[in-house]
Design a protein around this motif. Structure first.
Motif, PDB file in Angstrom:
ATOM      1  N   GLU A 159       0.827  -1.214   0.000  1.00 12.28           N
ATOM      2  CA  GLU A 159       0.000   0.000   0.000  1.00 12.28           C
ATOM      3  C   GLU A 159       0.860   1.262   0.000  1.00 12.28           C
ATOM      4  OE1 GLU A 159      -2.812  -0.644   3.175  1.00 12.28           O
ATOM      5  OE2 GLU A 159      -3.944  -2.104   2.004  1.00 12.28           O
ATOM      6  N   LYS A 160       1.929   1.256   0.794  1.00 11.25           N
ATOM      7  CA  LYS A 160       2.816   2.430   0.808  1.00 11.25           C
ATOM      8  C   LYS A 160       3.476   2.613  -0.562  1.00 11.25           C
ATOM      9  CE  LYS A 160       5.258   5.719   2.831  1.00 11.25           C
ATOM     10  NZ  LYS A 160       6.046   6.178   1.702  1.00 11.25           N
ATOM     11  N   LYS A 161       3.863   1.521  -1.165  1.00  8.13           N
ATOM     12  CA  LYS A 161       4.513   1.578  -2.483  1.00  8.13           C
ATOM     13  C   LYS A 161       3.608   2.256  -3.501  1.00  8.13           C
ATOM     14  CE  LYS A 161       5.474  -1.543  -6.351  1.00  8.13           C
ATOM     15  NZ  LYS A 161       5.575  -2.971  -6.772  1.00  8.13           N
ATOM     16  N   TRP A 162       2.345   1.825  -3.579  1.00  8.59           N
ATOM     17  CA  TRP A 162       1.461   2.354  -4.620  1.00  8.59           C
ATOM     18  C   TRP A 162       1.000   3.769  -4.328  1.00  8.59           C
ATOM     19  CZ3 TRP A 162       1.482   0.845  -9.322  1.00  8.59           C
ATOM     20  CH2 TRP A 162       1.935  -0.454  -9.600  1.00  8.59           C
ATOM     21  N   GLN A 163       0.838   4.115  -3.072  1.00  5.16           N
ATOM     22  CA  GLN A 163       0.497   5.501  -2.743  1.00  5.16           C
ATOM     23  C   GLN A 163       1.603   6.447  -3.189  1.00  5.16           C
ATOM     24  OE1 GLN A 163      -0.427   5.136   1.445  1.00  5.16           O
ATOM     25  NE2 GLN A 163      -2.125   3.764   0.982  1.00  5.16           N
ATOM     26  N   ASP A 164       2.848   6.046  -3.022  1.00  4.73           N
ATOM     27  CA  ASP A 164       3.984   6.866  -3.465  1.00  4.73           C
ATOM     28  C   ASP A 164       4.025   6.977  -4.988  1.00  4.73           C
ATOM     29  OD1 ASP A 164       4.737   7.233  -0.851  1.00  4.73           O
ATOM     30  OD2 ASP A 164       6.334   5.717  -0.873  1.00  4.73           O
TER      31      ASP A 164
ATOM     32  N   GLN B  70      -4.711  10.035   2.379  1.00  6.08           N
ATOM     33  CA  GLN B  70      -3.765   9.432   1.437  1.00  6.08           C
ATOM     34  C   GLN B  70      -3.485   7.987   1.811  1.00  6.08           C
ATOM     35  OE1 GLN B  70      -0.655  12.434   1.717  1.00  6.08           O
ATOM     36  NE2 GLN B  70      -1.206  13.252  -0.293  1.00  6.08           N
ATOM     37  N   GLY B  71      -3.485   7.697   3.117  1.00  8.78           N
ATOM     38  CA  GLY B  71      -3.260   6.330   3.569  1.00  8.78           C
ATOM     39  C   GLY B  71      -4.381   5.376   3.215  1.00  8.78           C
ATOM     40  N   LEU B  72      -5.531   5.913   2.834  1.00  7.02           N
ATOM     41  CA  LEU B  72      -6.659   5.076   2.415  1.00  7.02           C
ATOM     42  C   LEU B  72      -6.640   4.808   0.911  1.00  7.02           C
ATOM     43  CD1 LEU B  72      -9.477   6.739   4.552  1.00  7.02           C
ATOM     44  CD2 LEU B  72      -8.527   4.459   4.875  1.00  7.02           C
ATOM     45  N   GLY B  73      -5.656   5.387   0.222  1.00  2.86           N
ATOM     46  CA  GLY B  73      -5.554   5.143  -1.216  1.00  2.86           C
ATOM     47  C   GLY B  73      -6.627   5.845  -2.023  1.00  2.86           C
ATOM     48  N   LEU B  74      -7.125   6.963  -1.523  1.00  2.00           N
ATOM     49  CA  LEU B  74      -8.183   7.699  -2.222  1.00  2.00           C
ATOM     50  C   LEU B  74      -7.594   8.464  -3.395  1.00  2.00           C
ATOM     51  CD1 LEU B  74      -9.899   8.875   1.037  1.00  2.00           C
ATOM     52  CD2 LEU B  74     -10.879   7.259  -0.590  1.00  2.00           C
ATOM     53  N   SER B  75      -8.249   8.388  -4.526  1.00  5.31           N
ATOM     54  CA  SER B  75      -7.685   8.935  -5.768  1.00  5.31           C
ATOM     55  C   SER B  75      -8.048  10.407  -5.959  1.00  5.31           C
ATOM     56  CB  SER B  75      -8.163   8.112  -6.968  1.00  5.31           C
ATOM     57  OG  SER B  75      -9.568   8.190  -7.110  1.00  5.31           O
ATOM     58  N   PHE B  76      -7.807  11.216  -4.921  1.00  3.73           N
ATOM     59  CA  PHE B  76      -8.084  12.642  -5.029  1.00  3.73           C
ATOM     60  C   PHE B  76      -7.076  13.315  -5.957  1.00  3.73           C
ATOM     61  CE2 PHE B  76      -9.899  12.114  -0.585  1.00  3.73           C
ATOM     62  CZ  PHE B  76     -11.211  12.248  -0.988  1.00  3.73           C
ATOM     63  N   ASP B  77      -7.535  14.376  -6.602  1.00  2.00           N
ATOM     64  CA  ASP B  77      -6.674  15.191  -7.449  1.00  2.00           C
ATOM     65  C   ASP B  77      -6.015  16.243  -6.549  1.00  2.00           C
ATOM     66  OD1 ASP B  77      -5.485  16.855  -9.244  1.00  2.00           O
ATOM     67  OD2 ASP B  77      -7.255  17.154 -10.507  1.00  2.00           O
TER      68      ASP B  77
ATOM     69  N   GLU C  77      -3.683  -2.859  11.101  1.00  2.00           N
ATOM     70  CA  GLU C  77      -3.913  -4.276  11.364  1.00  2.00           C
ATOM     71  C   GLU C  77      -4.354  -5.055  10.136  1.00  2.00           C
ATOM     72  OE1 GLU C  77      -6.313  -7.182  14.521  1.00  2.00           O
ATOM     73  OE2 GLU C  77      -6.492  -4.989  14.661  1.00  2.00           O
ATOM     74  N   TYR C  78      -5.198  -4.443   9.314  1.00  2.00           N
ATOM     75  CA  TYR C  78      -5.793  -5.180   8.192  1.00  2.00           C
ATOM     76  C   TYR C  78      -5.440  -4.617   6.819  1.00  2.00           C
ATOM     77  CZ  TYR C  78      -8.809  -7.109  11.835  1.00  2.00           C
ATOM     78  OH  TYR C  78      -9.289  -7.731  12.961  1.00  2.00           O
ATOM     79  N   GLY C  79      -5.012  -3.339   6.768  1.00  2.00           N
ATOM     80  CA  GLY C  79      -4.709  -2.715   5.488  1.00  2.00           C
ATOM     81  C   GLY C  79      -5.840  -1.822   4.999  1.00  2.00           C
TER      82      GLY C  79
ATOM     83  N   ILE D 190      -3.806  -3.784  -3.725  1.00  2.00           N
ATOM     84  CA  ILE D 190      -3.516  -5.197  -3.982  1.00  2.00           C
ATOM     85  C   ILE D 190      -3.682  -5.534  -5.459  1.00  2.00           C
ATOM     86  CG2 ILE D 190      -5.867  -5.921  -3.371  1.00  2.00           C
ATOM     87  CD1 ILE D 190      -4.732  -8.533  -2.343  1.00  2.00           C
ATOM     88  N   THR D 191      -4.691  -4.930  -6.090  1.00  2.00           N
ATOM     89  CA  THR D 191      -4.941  -5.240  -7.509  1.00  2.00           C
ATOM     90  C   THR D 191      -3.833  -4.680  -8.393  1.00  2.00           C
ATOM     91  OG1 THR D 191      -6.447  -3.323  -7.540  1.00  2.00           O
ATOM     92  CG2 THR D 191      -7.443  -5.503  -7.295  1.00  2.00           C
ATOM     93  N   GLU D 192      -3.340  -3.469  -8.063  1.00  2.00           N
ATOM     94  CA  GLU D 192      -2.220  -2.897  -8.826  1.00  2.00           C
ATOM     95  C   GLU D 192      -0.969  -3.772  -8.680  1.00  2.00           C
ATOM     96  OE1 GLU D 192      -1.822  -0.553 -10.948  1.00  2.00           O
ATOM     97  OE2 GLU D 192      -3.326   1.016 -10.660  1.00  2.00           O
ATOM     98  N   GLU D 193      -0.721  -4.244  -7.462  1.00  2.00           N
ATOM     99  CA  GLU D 193       0.470  -5.052  -7.223  1.00  2.00           C
ATOM    100  C   GLU D 193       0.419  -6.367  -7.990  1.00  2.00           C
ATOM    101  OE1 GLU D 193       4.217  -6.121  -5.626  1.00  2.00           O
ATOM    102  OE2 GLU D 193       3.168  -4.186  -5.815  1.00  2.00           O
ATOM    103  N   ILE D 194      -0.739  -7.031  -7.979  1.00  4.26           N
ATOM    104  CA  ILE D 194      -0.886  -8.288  -8.727  1.00  4.26           C
ATOM    105  C   ILE D 194      -0.679  -8.033 -10.218  1.00  4.26           C
ATOM    106  CG2 ILE D 194      -2.485 -10.124  -9.396  1.00  4.26           C
ATOM    107  CD1 ILE D 194      -3.804  -9.777  -6.615  1.00  4.26           C
ATOM    108  N   TRP D 195      -1.284  -6.940 -10.699  1.00  2.00           N
ATOM    109  CA  TRP D 195      -1.184  -6.585 -12.121  1.00  2.00           C
ATOM    110  C   TRP D 195       0.277  -6.430 -12.520  1.00  2.00           C
ATOM    111  CZ3 TRP D 195      -5.438  -6.148 -15.332  1.00  2.00           C
ATOM    112  CH2 TRP D 195      -5.225  -5.635 -16.612  1.00  2.00           C
TER     113      TRP D 195
END
Length: 802
Positions: free
Chosen positions: A9-14, A112-119, A597-599, A710-715
């Motif tokens: 999650e940290k990887k993709w947010q960055d 940002q930690g929730l992975g929200l795709s704000f502009d 705890e869960y992501g 998770i979906t981006e990482e698998i992709w």
């Protein structure tokens, strides 16, 4: 292969932040989609798990629409002026500007930690002078058009915050912010004439796609009613004007009541023999909130005006006038006629003060209780109205009043003009000065905007009710921009609602220093396609922002009459005990703890799966674990991945059905059933113990809006090509979504006997024949003759036997 959600999650947010992945483009030739969530107030407490429900819902819509080829605007900013920040600053001896900066940083990190795709390229803040310059500009336009004005009036005064509150900010008789008692004071206040737009605010709800409960809350707050304004002469020589929705009951009016704030009380000072008692009563009433004063169950109090009487216009009968706190100056005319025979409140009052009770609509024993079921009925004891229905009587008496110049038809609104000034520091300065030579308030030239909020040594509220800015002589005393003579700045500041009434416009063009936003950008992005927020803001912010938008439409700034095309509201996330989350109840769940705890993906998925999006749902620590297991199963499909870019014959129908279901459910707020459909598809794949690359790709794209990390990482790991969020949304074939068979019910004389799987295109005769062949049906029909044989396509066979 282990699923390490924290690192992923940290990887993709960055990556998303670095590449400005979700920034809307200025390519106005593309189809647009503007998704919006309410402007959050960054408090020191940060988010709790209830907040992500709204943000994630719109994030899902935004991500899906991007993959469908839309230019998507999904922005975020901060409604950062206002009382909560200032109160926190005062309590902790930290400047409000520092408090705001810290709170914004905390909120932003959580979002940002929730992975929200704000502009984030369009981030705005109401406390930024570059932003509130345009809030001030809008105020000046309202002022120039006569829609902003100053008025001496009775206001709601919070004894804790030491500030004026709008009616909407008083909840249950106390300040909605601090919970302190609210009393009435007479103060000079800036007002915005929202009542000028009352009817349009109702009528234009027909132009938009709002859920019913939002429309109802808007209409109820505006409170349109039709009736008559009636002129009652008085023995003091003045005319007392009242508004009533029931002019048909005028013959039953046996007394009048005026508000403790009514100006006639002061005018009649020499005529009222018991003026001291009246004034003492009015002083006590000023200590009560509107809520306390209008409670139906409270004991009725009042004082009769000795020396002044009213005259009933239909029969010239003298009737007493009382002052009572249950009549508000802010509604109608501040005076009412009382018909105790047909109003419970008036009946209670009449009984207490031994006043006459005259039946005018037939039915009930009005000496024992008010007869209120009289919307239809026959008039009695009403002279020219006797024998008429209520509807006929309303028309006749209104015409009679108009003919005799004793009244006229009137449409009334419960909505009051917006109290717009606050005697506090942390708010937008009001850009006007008071000049004695010019005879009043003079607007600042637009070239001098923004009028910046000055630094102050003390920002605490004053005991005399003035803003802390009033003590800043150097800032207050200026030259009049019109005549050059001595003038004084306005020291009240704007309320928190000011900056949040137009923020959705600034997102369209946030870096424009020449105008609020360019015409081209506003015409492209507006109206907002989908706006989601809490039900608690469907009377305050929604009404105010619609009003400002309509005004800007009228002066040619925007080109749409309504700001939001679609408005929905989410249900609250309750504590595990089923109660509203609050620190006092000890049931607040911190999203930071859940993410650790869960992501974030698990939290996002669970927020959408917890239940019907529009309804409240209790948090469940057990259920969230099920969402995490689902994601782990998605991850583990990599172990059974096989070649093939298409769908296998066994899964083809299920794939198309799932695509259709998820696509449509996202648009209809059925996020929980969309997730359930993907869970069902996963079960089918798991039974086969293999998934083709094509099937996996489609499933990952469908899941991506819900669980983007998770979906981006698998992709990426499977080298499917590019970034997942840049892929096209999968299409479904309607023909392949159709079932080959359908389950039908077989009834005999209305009682279910069995269920059958039959071909979708089965004929009536074939369906009935199959039903009759079933053993349970044969047993129920043995020895009987068939009276009726009915087949309802795809649903049931009903056999009627005798």
């Amino acid at each position: 292969m282990k699923y390490d959600f924290s690192q992923i999650e940290k990887k993709w947010q960055d990556i998303w932040a670095k590449n400005h992945t979700f920034a809307a483009t200025n390519d106005f030739s593309k189809p647009k989609y503007y998704a919006l969530v309410e402007f959050p107030y960054p408090s020191g407490q940060g988010l709790h798990v209830g907040h992500p429900r709204s943000y994630t819902a719109m994030d899902i819509v935004a991500r899906k629409r991007r993959m469908q080829g839309y230019n998507v605007l999904y922005p975020m900013g901060w409604d950062a002026f206002g009382l909560p920040t200032e109160n926190f600053a005062i309590k902790n001896h930290i400047h409000p500007e520092v408090v705001t900066k810290n709170n914004v940083a905390r909120f932003k990190a959580q979002l940002q930690g929730l992975g929200l795709s704000f502009d984030w390229d369009r981030e705005i803040n109401t406390t930024d002078p570059d932003y509130y310059k345009w809030t001030q500009w809008i105020f000046l336009q309202l002022f120039k058009k006569g829609l902003a004005y100053k008025k001496e009036m009775s206001v709601n005064w919070c004894t804790g915050c030491k500030v004026v509150l709008a009616n909407e900010e008083v909840v249950g008789g106390v300040c909605e912010r601090c919970g302190s008692e609210v009393v009435h004071k007479v103060k000079s206040q800036w007002m915005l004439k929202i009542t000028e737009y009352a009817q349009r605010l109702i009528d234009d709800l027909d132009l938009v796609d709002y859920i019913d409960r939002v429309k109802v809350s808007q209409k109820n707050w505006i409170g349109r009613s039709t009736g008559a304004e009636v002129l009652f002469d008085t023995t003091a020589g003045d005319v007392l004007k009242i508004y009533t929705t029931r002019p048909d009951t005028l013959f039953g009016a046996t007394y009048m009541v005026i508000s403790p704030e009514h100006p006639y009380l002061e005018r009649w000072k020499d005529k009222i023999k018991n003026y001291d008692a009246v004034r003492a009563y009015c002083s006590d009433a000023a200590k009560k909130s509107d809520f306390e004063r209008t409670e139906l169950v409270k004991d009725k109090t009042g004082v009769k005006l000795e020396g002044v009487m009213g005259l009933n216009p239909v029969n010239d009968t003298e009737i007493p006038i009382f002052v009572s706190d249950y009549v508000l100056m802010s509604y109608g005319t501040g005076a009412i006629m009382a018909v105790p025979a047909h109003d419970e409140r008036d009946w209670d009052f009449a009984k207490k003060f031994s006043l006459p009770i005259i039946e005018v609509v037939k039915g009930g024993d009005v000496q024992q209780a008010a007869y209120t079921d009289c919307d239809s009925g026959v008039m009695v004891n009403s002279g020219i109205l006797d024998g008429l229905s209520v509807d006929e009587a309303k028309k006749k008496i209104t015409a009679w009043l108009e003919e005799h110049k004793k009244g006229y038809p009137k449409v009334n609104y419960k909505l009051r003009d917006w109290v717009f000034s606050r005697q506090r520091y942390w708010g937008e300065p009001i850009p006007v000065v008071y000049c004695e030579h010019c005879g009043g308030y003079v607007p600042l030239p637009e070239s001098e905007l923004p009028l910046r909020l000055p630094e102050v040594a003390s920002y605490e509220p004053t005991d005399n009710g003035e803003s802390p800015l009033a003590a800043m002589d150097e800032w207050v005393n200026v030259k009049c921009p019109h005549c050059g003579g001595p003038a004084k700045r306005e020291t009240d500041t704007m309320p928190q609602w000011a900056g949040s009434s137009w923020y959705f416009l600034r997102y369209c063009d946030p870096h424009n220093d020449k105008e609020l936003a360019s015409r081209e950008a506003l015409e492209y992005w507006l109206p907002v396609d989908w706006y989601n927020g809490g039900m608690e803001h469907t009377t305050l912010h929604l009404l105010y922002s619609r009003f400002w938008h309509k005004f800007l439409y009228d002066i040619g700034v925007v080109s749409t009459p309504e700001p939001y095309q679609k408005r929905t509201s989410h249900g609250m996330i309750l504590g595990e005990n089923g109660e509203k989350m609050s620190k006092s109840r000890g049931n607040v769940v911190n999203p930071d703890d859940i993410v650790r705890e869960y992501g974030a993906d698990t939290l996002r998925l669970y927020e959408m799966f917890i239940g019907d999006f529009e309804k409240s749902a209790p948090w469940s620590s057990a259920s969230i674990k099920g969402c995490k297991r689902f994601l782990e199963r998605i991850w583990n499909l990599q172990d059974v991945l096989v070649e093939g870019e298409g769908y296998s014959p066994e899964l083809e129908s299920s794939m198309h059905k799932t695509i259709k279901k998820v696509t449509e459910d996202i648009e209809s707020l059925k996020f929980n059933t969309a997730i359930a459909a993907m869970m069902g598809l996963l079960n089918e794949i798991s039974e086969r113990r293999q998934v083709t690359r094509g099937e996996y790709k489609s499933l990952l794209i469908l899941l991506n809006p819900f669980a983007p990390h998770i979906t981006e990482e698998i992709w990426e790991q499977q080298k499917f090509g590019g970034m997942l969020n840049m892929q096209d949304w999968p299409e479904f074939d309607e023909e392949k979504c159709k079932d080959e068979t359908v389950e039908i019910v077989v009834q005999v004389n209305g009682k279910i006997k069995c269920r059958l799987g039959v071909p979708v295109d089965i004929s009536n005769e074939e369906a009935i024949a199959l039903a009759k062949a079933e053993p349970a049906v044969q047993a129920a029909c043995a020895g009987k003759s068939f009276v009726k044989e009915i087949y309802v396509k795809g649903k049931l066979v009903n056999l009627v036997v005798k």
